[in-house]
Design a protein around this motif. Structure first.
Motif, PDB file in Angstrom:
ATOM      1  N   GLN A 150      36.111  48.784  40.930  1.00  9.66           N
ATOM      2  CA  GLN A 150      37.538  48.899  41.174  1.00  9.66           C
ATOM      3  C   GLN A 150      37.806  49.984  42.215  1.00  9.66           C
ATOM      4  OE1 GLN A 150      39.466  48.361  37.584  1.00  9.66           O
ATOM      5  NE2 GLN A 150      41.257  47.656  38.665  1.00  9.66           N
ATOM      6  N   THR A 192      44.058  45.966  41.258  1.00  7.12           N
ATOM      7  CA  THR A 192      44.817  45.364  40.170  1.00  7.12           C
ATOM      8  C   THR A 192      45.939  44.542  40.791  1.00  7.12           C
ATOM      9  OG1 THR A 192      46.059  47.391  40.134  1.00  7.12           O
ATOM     10  CG2 THR A 192      44.378  47.143  38.465  1.00  7.12           C
ATOM     11  N   LYS A 231      39.540  56.991  34.073  1.00  5.35           N
ATOM     12  CA  LYS A 231      40.635  56.031  34.222  1.00  5.35           C
ATOM     13  C   LYS A 231      40.057  54.619  34.123  1.00  5.35           C
ATOM     14  CE  LYS A 231      42.931  55.254  38.075  1.00  5.35           C
ATOM     15  NZ  LYS A 231      43.154  55.527  39.455  1.00  5.35           N
ATOM     16  N   GLU A 248      39.865  50.928  33.706  1.00  7.78           N
ATOM     17  CA  GLU A 248      40.786  49.800  33.733  1.00  7.78           C
ATOM     18  C   GLU A 248      39.964  48.529  33.767  1.00  7.78           C
ATOM     19  OE1 GLU A 248      44.471  49.892  36.334  1.00  7.78           O
ATOM     20  OE2 GLU A 248      43.355  51.601  37.101  1.00  7.78           O
ATOM     21  N   SER A 268      40.961  44.838  34.728  1.00 10.34           N
ATOM     22  CA  SER A 268      41.980  43.852  35.081  1.00 10.34           C
ATOM     23  C   SER A 268      41.387  42.448  35.153  1.00 10.34           C
ATOM     24  CB  SER A 268      42.558  44.201  36.445  1.00 10.34           C
ATOM     25  OG  SER A 268      41.530  44.161  37.401  1.00 10.34           O
TER      26      SER A 268
END
Ligand SMILES: Nc1ncnc2c1ncn2[C@@H]1O[C@H](COP(=O)(O)OP(=O)(O)OP(=O)(O)O)[C@@H](O)[C@H]1O
Ligand SMILES: [Ca+2]
Length: 544
Positions: A64, A157, A191, A193, A195
């Protein structure tokens, strides 16, 4: 004169290439004809070329946005690279292949696809939208002598992705995944994430799990409790994407050359870092095995593909209702796969992704497909049963020979703070420095600060005027710089290579550490003006 040449010896791989040559032969002789006959390239993957076999091991770095990909690469090669930017917002929007080159420079994507020496010729079908976002950064870098690294744009994202990329991003990833030796997948521990886009991009990696190494980066930014939670969440999410998440190796670390934050799992980060670097360092050693593996994988897919195509051909009516039959067959594809598995004993795992195959089949004229050609299939079977098996002894011999080498990547690459690195390479003491003409050689820049450094030196209670490696290491580690950076500083400072530091060498080490902490890149070789005065004499007399 040729002393410097001796040091960098990627050519130790010389006879090693026998296996590669043989693989190349087998591909052209046995596999390629079938691929062409059944239009394999249109459906799955372009043909291999010489460069695909001859290139250096490649490492694909993906993840990411802002997980630290570009920073990770800078850390690996210990320098900045042309065209790279680092920042908290999405920064990289290009695929950049970092490769060795005598002169530093950037080659744009379109030029790369026509260079037969580079393994990128058949990226062409991805079109201009992609080629404008693809480049090669070349530079004379030690690490790149042994491996090439590919930096990728961060996966965004939905909210961040205002514009579509204009090319099939997962397909490009898959193209690389098929050809690289390692895929490093970065996550931000701070962090995490997960997605939909990410999941879709990971779909491109299915089948290449063996090349995958997951990195939970920036792990010094969280405490142990948080780290455990993030780790658990990561494994859970990975489990939804990859069929066998338990075989994935996850490395916890903070991969940059800045001081780390003190945390209660600090020791763990150091160990993990060493493990990952060792894994990358060993890539050249395992390159032939990787190529063999991938060729077998490809041959199996070709076999399944040939059966599917010839089955469809055979089912087609000669005159009437061609279109409706075609649609019917596409609809029936999952059932057809199963039938072929049973009839021809082809393992289910060899088949391509059914949905993708259905999409590709839509635009095809089935009546142009070819029927099963026994001679070609026999040749393919021979490849999978005897030819590959015959290669294994050759491969083993080669492995043994390579194990006797000091390390395929140069000893100084991706240094870890171990005993063997304390021994300095004698050839390194004669840096032919071009800047030296400008700098007054008599003056040692460290001299000014030496009294301050001497204080630390004598506080560490040297023995016969020297500090042992262990003592210095202990002290150096209080700077919280990563071990690999400290190891580099050690190599530069132990000028006479006796595994100990005298007061001048120690002063040099502290000077380099201070420079590093102020944000300067470390020199790769010690420039002449930094060589302690007493060592200059001995270097000169060694030369006679
Ligand atoms: N180990 C680390 N610890 C803390 N911060 C880091 C670490 N590595 C990178 N960073 C910071 O994270 C931010 C993103 O880094 P970087 O640009 O390298 O990420 P990236 O994955 O290449 O991003 P993009 O996908 O946008 O290209 C930068 O501000 C960088 O300084
Ligand atoms: Ca980046």
């Amino acid at each position: 004169m040729s002393i410097r040449r001796l040091r960098s010896n990627p050519k130790t791989l010389g006879d090693v290439n026998m296996v590669t040559e043989e693989l190349k032969n087998l591909y052209y002789k046995r596999l390629l004809p079938i691929e062409k006959y059944y239009s394999f390239h249109h459906f799955h993957s372009p043909s291999y070329e010489d460069a695909d076999f001859d290139n250096k091991p490649m490492v694909l770095v993906m993840g990411q946005y802002s997980t630290g990909k570009t920073t990770f690469i800078r850390y690996l090669i210990e320098q900045d690279f042309p065209g790279s930017r680092v920042g908290p917002e999405p920064t990289t929007d290009c695929f950049t292949a970092l490769m060795y080159g005598e002169v530093e420079g950037i080659i744009p994507g379109n030029a790369l696809t026509v260079d037969p020496k580079k393994p990128f010729r058949n990226l062409d079908p991805f079109g201009n939208a992609f080629l404008n976002r693809f480049q090669c950064a070349q530079m004379p870098n030690k690490v790149l002598e042994s491996i090439s690294i590919i930096d990728t744009p961060g996966i965004l994202t939905a909210a961040k992705r205002k514009l579509s990329r204009g090319y099939d991003f997962p397909a490009v990833l898959r193209w690389f995944a098929e050809r690289v030796d390692r895929i490093i997948l970065l996550f931000d521990a701070h962090k995490l994430e997960f997605s939909d886009e990410l999941t879709r991009a990971f779909g491109a990696l299915c089948g290449y799990e063996d090349k995958l190494r997951v990195v939970l980066n920036k792990a010094d930014r969280v405490d142990s409790q948080q780290l455990m939670r993030v780790y658990g969440a990561l494994m859970w999410s990975l489990g939804k994407v990859f069929r066998t998440p338990e075989i994935l190796r996850v490395y916890i670390g903070s991969f940059w050359s800045e001081p780390r934050q003190m945390c209660d799992h600090y020791q763990l980060l150091e160990l993990e870092e060493e493990d990952l670097l060792a894994d990358i360092r060993n890539l050249p050693r395992n390159a032939a095995v990787r190529k063999l593996n991938d060729l077998v994988k490809r041959a199996r897919l070709v076999r399944a593909h040939a059966h599917v195509i010839s089955y469809l051909k055979q089912e087609m009516p000669t005159i009437f209702c061609k279109e409706s039959k075609k649609h019917n067959l596409i609809y029936q594809l999952p059932v057809i796969f199963t039938k072929i598995q049973q009839q021809h004993r082809v393992p289910a795992g060899d088949f391509p992704d059914c949905t993708k195959m259905q999409e590709k089949l839509m635009g095809q004229d089935f009546s142009k497909f070819k029927t099963l050609k026994p001679s070609l299939m026999a040749s393919l079977d021979k490849l999978l049963t005897t030819d590959i098996a015959n290669l294994v002894p050759l491969l083993q011999q080669q492995e043994l020979r390579k194990k006797s080498l000091p390390g395929v990547l140069n000893g100084e690459f991706l240094g870890t703070f171990r005993r063997e690195h304390y021994k300095r390479d004698p050839f390194k003491e004669l840096p032919r420095d071009d800047e030296s003409s400008e700098v007054d050689l008599d003056e040692w820049v460290v001299e000014k600060y030496k009294p301050k450094y001497d204080e630390i030196f004598f506080n560490l209670s040297p023995n016969k005027g020297k500090l042992s490696g262990n003592k210095v290491k202990e002290w150096m580690m209080t700077t919280l710089l990563p071990n690999s950076v400290l190891a580099h500083i050690w190599r530069l400072s132990d000028v006479d290579g006796d595994g100990m530091l005298d007061n001048e060498e120690f002063a040099l080490a502290v000077h380099l550490i201070e420079g590093k902490l102020e944000g300067h890149w470390l020199p790769r070789e010690l420039p002449s003006h930094l060589v302690p005065p007493s060592k200059r004499l001995s270097a000169a007399s060694d030369e006679d």
